[in-house]
Design a protein around this motif. Structure first.
Motif, short mmCIF file in Angstrom:
data_model
loop_
_atom_site.label_atom_id
_atom_site.label_comp_id
_atom_site.label_asym_id
_atom_site.label_seq_id
_atom_site.Cartn_x
_atom_site.Cartn_y
_atom_site.Cartn_z
N THR A 41 -26.94 -34.81 -25.25
CA THR A 41 -27.95 -35.87 -25.14
C THR A 41 -28.47 -35.99 -23.71
O THR A 41 -29.66 -36.14 -23.46
CB THR A 41 -27.34 -37.23 -25.56
OG1 THR A 41 -26.72 -37.06 -26.83
CG2 THR A 41 -28.38 -38.32 -25.63
N GLN A 42 -27.54 -35.94 -22.77
CA GLN A 42 -27.90 -36.13 -21.35
C GLN A 42 -26.75 -35.66 -20.48
O GLN A 42 -25.62 -35.50 -20.95
CB GLN A 42 -28.18 -37.60 -21.08
CG GLN A 42 -27.00 -38.51 -21.40
CD GLN A 42 -27.36 -39.98 -21.38
OE1 GLN A 42 -28.07 -40.44 -20.50
NE2 GLN A 42 -26.87 -40.73 -22.36
N VAL A 43 -27.04 -35.48 -19.20
CA VAL A 43 -25.98 -35.15 -18.25
C VAL A 43 -25.16 -36.41 -18.00
O VAL A 43 -25.68 -37.53 -18.05
CB VAL A 43 -26.59 -34.59 -16.94
CG1 VAL A 43 -27.25 -35.67 -16.11
CG2 VAL A 43 -25.54 -33.85 -16.11
N VAL A 44 -23.87 -36.23 -17.78
CA VAL A 44 -23.01 -37.36 -17.44
C VAL A 44 -22.43 -37.10 -16.06
O VAL A 44 -21.53 -36.27 -15.89
CB VAL A 44 -21.89 -37.53 -18.49
CG1 VAL A 44 -20.96 -38.67 -18.09
CG2 VAL A 44 -22.48 -37.79 -19.87
N PRO A 61 -17.68 -34.83 -20.59
CA PRO A 61 -17.94 -36.06 -21.32
C PRO A 61 -17.59 -35.89 -22.80
O PRO A 61 -17.72 -34.79 -23.35
CB PRO A 61 -19.45 -36.28 -21.15
CG PRO A 61 -20.00 -35.07 -20.49
CD PRO A 61 -18.88 -34.25 -19.97
N GLY A 62 -17.14 -36.93 -23.43
CA GLY A 62 -16.92 -36.92 -24.88
C GLY A 62 -18.17 -37.44 -25.59
O GLY A 62 -19.22 -37.66 -24.97
N GLN A 68 -23.77 -42.59 -23.84
CA GLN A 68 -24.00 -43.67 -22.86
C GLN A 68 -24.37 -43.15 -21.48
O GLN A 68 -24.84 -43.92 -20.63
CB GLN A 68 -22.75 -44.54 -22.77
CG GLN A 68 -22.48 -45.28 -24.08
CD GLN A 68 -21.48 -46.39 -23.93
OE1 GLN A 68 -21.14 -46.80 -22.82
NE2 GLN A 68 -20.98 -46.89 -25.04
N GLY A 69 -24.10 -41.88 -21.22
CA GLY A 69 -24.46 -41.31 -19.92
C GLY A 69 -23.51 -41.69 -18.80
O GLY A 69 -23.84 -41.57 -17.62
N LYS A 101 -20.33 -31.21 -16.81
CA LYS A 101 -21.07 -32.47 -16.87
C LYS A 101 -21.97 -32.63 -18.10
O LYS A 101 -22.68 -33.63 -18.23
CB LYS A 101 -21.82 -32.67 -15.56
CG LYS A 101 -20.77 -33.04 -14.48
CD LYS A 101 -21.29 -33.07 -13.09
CE LYS A 101 -20.28 -33.63 -12.10
NZ LYS A 101 -18.98 -32.94 -12.03
N HIS A 102 -21.92 -31.67 -18.98
CA HIS A 102 -22.55 -31.87 -20.29
C HIS A 102 -21.49 -31.72 -21.39
O HIS A 102 -20.56 -30.92 -21.26
CB HIS A 102 -23.67 -30.85 -20.54
CG HIS A 102 -24.99 -31.21 -19.93
ND1 HIS A 102 -25.48 -30.65 -18.77
CD2 HIS A 102 -25.94 -32.11 -20.34
CE1 HIS A 102 -26.67 -31.17 -18.49
NE2 HIS A 102 -26.97 -32.06 -19.43
#
Ligand code: URA
Ligand code: SF4
Length: 220
Positions: A41-44, A61-62, A68-69, A101-102
């Motif tokens: 969805t997005q980078v965290v 990220p999970g 939620q980012g 980070k993804h």
């Protein structure tokens, strides 16, 4: 001849003149260092104080973090906060981040099933971690689980064998361009998700807390 091409890696997407974590974070959504950005969805990116003394490095990220980012906002994050609290570490000195980070996952029907990042993803994403360390210059970095430990200490490092030991800053990250002026130390422990999966959760949780108590001795 069929070849598997290594992903280009994150380095070229990282602003060389970044002076703050905020600047790094701003650039992260543009990263095309490996293919994982395509389905996530997005980078965290990491989060925490600019002058954090302790960096906790997770895996990736999970599902919830991806939506939620923010890193460690799901069940593993809650458990991690409890363990940090039990170890007597002030949460305001912590910066939380991930090795990759993804979110890497496999679709099964409509469910997104976590997939462990591979060595190519760890290598591709590592420049972000190094850039975070270079700006933070923390006193201590704690690798949570095998993925973070491999990124920090190299592929042959075994968490089960070396957990809870205070180690010198890992040779793999010791080049001056990786971490200018570092006198940091490092420590590996299990991942909070491993506690959630353990048969004896209480014992696994106590083990995590004990390792974090060793970390706390550096921070007094
Ligand atoms: N697990 C991780 O390693 N990182 C997160 O941010 C969440 C779960
Ligand atoms: Fe870039 Fe890391 Fe995302 Fe790959 S996982 S695209 S290297 S930020």
């Amino acid at each position: 001849m069929a070849t598997t091409q290594a992903p280009p890696g994150a380095q070229e997407f990282i602003p060389a003149d970044a002076r703050s974590l905020a600047e790094l974070k701003q650039a992260a959504p543009g990263c095309r260092g490996c293919e994982l950005y395509e389905d996530a969805t997005q980078v965290v990116f990491g989060r925490g104080a600019e002058h954090a003394r302790l960096v906790l490095v997770g895996e990736q990220p999970g599902d919830i973090e991806d939506q939620q980012g923010l890193p460690f906002v799901g069940p593993a994050g809650r458990l991690l906060r409890d363990a940090v609290d039990e170890a007597g570490i002030d949460p305001s000195i912590i910066y939380l981040t991930n090795t990759v980070k993804h979110f890497r996952f496999e679709l099964r029907g409509r469910r997104r099933i976590h997939q462990t990042p591979g060595p190519a993803h760890i290598t591709a994403c590592r420049p972000w971690l190094v850039a975070e360390f270079a700006l933070l210059k923390p006193d201590l970095v704690v690798a949570l689980g095998a993925t973070a430990a491999k990124a920090l200490f190299g592929p042959s490092f075994r968490v089960t064998r070396s957990r809870g030991e205070l180690l010198p800053w890992p040779a793999a990250a010791q080049r001056p361009q990786d971490f200018p002026g570092a006198e940091s130390r490092a420590l590996a422990t299990i991942h909070p998700s491993a506690v959630l999966r353990a048969d004896d959760r209480d014992a696994a949780f106590r083990g995590l807390v004990d390792d974090l108590k060793v970390a706390a001795t550096v921070l007094v």
